[in-house]
Design an enzyme around this catalytic site. Structure first.
Site, mmCIF file in Angstrom:
data_model
loop_
_atom_site.group_PDB
_atom_site.id
_atom_site.type_symbol
_atom_site.label_atom_id
_atom_site.label_comp_id
_atom_site.label_asym_id
_atom_site.label_seq_id
_atom_site.Cartn_x
_atom_site.Cartn_y
_atom_site.Cartn_z
ATOM 1 N N PRO A 9 8.481 18.862 39.925
ATOM 2 C CA PRO A 9 9.594 17.794 40.289
ATOM 3 C C PRO A 9 8.177 16.335 40.487
ATOM 4 O O PRO A 9 8.555 16.925 41.493
ATOM 5 C CB PRO A 9 10.557 18.367 39.504
ATOM 6 N N ASN A 10 8.969 15.225 39.015
ATOM 7 C CA ASN A 10 8.515 13.819 39.944
ATOM 8 C C ASN A 10 7.083 13.496 40.323
ATOM 9 O O ASN A 10 6.427 12.756 40.932
ATOM 10 C CB ASN A 10 9.714 13.102 41.078
ATOM 11 N N ARG A 17 7.051 6.936 42.741
ATOM 12 C CA ARG A 17 7.636 7.307 42.997
ATOM 13 C C ARG A 17 7.529 6.935 45.476
ATOM 14 O O ARG A 17 6.374 7.356 45.482
ATOM 15 C CB ARG A 17 8.626 8.693 42.795
ATOM 16 N N TYR A 22 5.164 9.189 49.709
ATOM 17 C CA TYR A 22 4.244 10.279 49.311
ATOM 18 C C TYR A 22 2.728 8.895 48.722
ATOM 19 O O TYR A 22 2.137 9.915 48.214
ATOM 20 C CB TYR A 22 4.769 10.152 47.785
ATOM 21 N N ASN A 73 2.277 22.580 45.812
ATOM 22 C CA ASN A 73 4.019 21.866 46.021
ATOM 23 C C ASN A 73 4.756 22.240 44.191
ATOM 24 O O ASN A 73 5.262 21.531 44.290
ATOM 25 C CB ASN A 73 3.667 20.622 45.565
ATOM 26 N N ALA A 76 10.748 19.367 44.480
ATOM 27 C CA ALA A 76 12.812 19.066 45.259
ATOM 28 C C ALA A 76 12.935 21.012 44.645
ATOM 29 O O ALA A 76 13.849 21.483 45.291
ATOM 30 C CB ALA A 76 13.667 19.026 44.327
ATOM 31 N N GLU A 97 1.744 26.954 50.087
ATOM 32 C CA GLU A 97 2.856 25.890 49.957
ATOM 33 C C GLU A 97 2.742 24.607 50.371
ATOM 34 O O GLU A 97 1.611 24.652 51.426
ATOM 35 C CB GLU A 97 4.448 26.723 50.518
ATOM 36 N N HIS A 99 3.703 19.934 50.775
ATOM 37 C CA HIS A 99 4.032 19.125 50.514
ATOM 38 C C HIS A 99 3.332 18.451 51.270
ATOM 39 O O HIS A 99 2.364 17.712 52.471
ATOM 40 C CB HIS A 99 5.265 19.355 51.718
ATOM 41 N N SER A 101 4.873 15.260 52.042
ATOM 42 C CA SER A 101 5.631 13.998 53.173
ATOM 43 C C SER A 101 5.932 15.377 54.480
ATOM 44 O O SER A 101 5.791 16.824 54.129
ATOM 45 C CB SER A 101 7.214 13.463 52.969
ATOM 46 N N ARG A 106 12.658 15.612 57.407
ATOM 47 C CA ARG A 106 13.369 14.889 57.153
ATOM 48 C C ARG A 106 14.712 15.128 56.518
ATOM 49 O O ARG A 106 15.497 15.953 57.786
ATOM 50 C CB ARG A 106 12.734 14.513 55.580
HETATM 51 C C1 DQA Z 1 7.647 17.465 48.182
HETATM 52 C C2 DQA Z 1 8.941 17.476 49.099
HETATM 53 C C3 DQA Z 1 9.941 17.739 48.106
HETATM 54 O O1 DQA Z 1 11.394 17.581 49.244
HETATM 55 C C4 DQA Z 1 10.369 16.517 47.281
HETATM 56 O O2 DQA Z 1 11.573 17.226 46.666
HETATM 57 C C5 DQA Z 1 9.042 16.734 46.818
HETATM 58 C C6 DQA Z 1 8.070 16.497 47.379
HETATM 59 C C7 DQA Z 1 6.556 16.641 48.844
HETATM 60 O O3 DQA Z 1 5.505 16.803 48.967
HETATM 61 O O4 DQA Z 1 6.728 16.096 49.960
HETATM 62 O O5 DQA Z 1 9.482 16.212 45.801
HETATM 63 O O6 DQA Z 1 7.740 18.585 48.468
#
Ligand code: DQA
Length: 146
Positions: A9-10, A17, A22, A73, A76, A97, A99, A101, A106
């Site tokens: 998501p997102n 965003r 990011y 990735n 959330a 996996e 990410h 960020s 965090r």
């Molecule tokens: C994320 C980190 C997650 O905590 C966050 O909810 C994201 C992006 C990242 O790519 O850093 O949507 O996966």
């Protein structure tokens, strides 16, 4: 070798965003960047992004017998999804996996990853280059010739 690049998501909102976290790259340019890198390495890549947990579960299930590895990735859903963990465990496809960020620096709720135990590697905090490092890790694991 065929890899599936899954984004949760997102991630479709990349570039818009929270660019301080990011970056400014869009999802479309991320896909291009990974595609180009995979082409250079002789790896076939397919892409899927969804804001829906079940749709991601469906893609992981459909990957069985089709893809050699997954780069994911889960965004959330990393921090909430037993369903994604179970799907990865069901298909037993090697997964990295990713990410963008550095989740380790965090909020507390981002310190938990439900999927990590089903992944052979986690790449975090390298920006979108993290996806390329995930591809490298898969090549190292499975070998160039596959
Ligand atoms: C994320 C980190 C997650 O905590 C966050 O909810 C994201 C992006 C990242 O790519 O850093 O949507 O996966």
């Amino acid at each position: 070798m065929k890899i599936l690049v899954l984004n949760g998501p997102n991630i479709n909102m990349l570039g818009i965003r929270e660019p301080e976290l990011y970056g400014k790259e869009t999802y479309a340019s991320l896909v291009r960047k990974i595609s180009d890198y995979c082409a250079e390495k002789g790896v076939e890549a397919a892409f899927f992004q969804s804001n829906h947990e079940g749709a991601l579960v469906d893609e992981i299930q459909k990957a069985l017998g089709v893809f050699d590895a997954i780069v994911m990735n889960p965004a959330a859903y990393t921090h909430t999804s037993v369903a994604l963990l179970d799907a990865l465990k069901a298909v037993k496809i090697p997964c990295v996996e990713v990410h963008i960020s550095d989740v380790s620096s965090r909020e507390d709720f981002r310190q938990v990853s439900f999927v990590r135990s089903a992944c052979f590697k986690t790449v975090s905090g390298l920006g979108t280059d993290g996806y390329l490092r995930a591809v490298d890790a898969i090549i190292e694991l499975l070998g160039e010739e596959k």
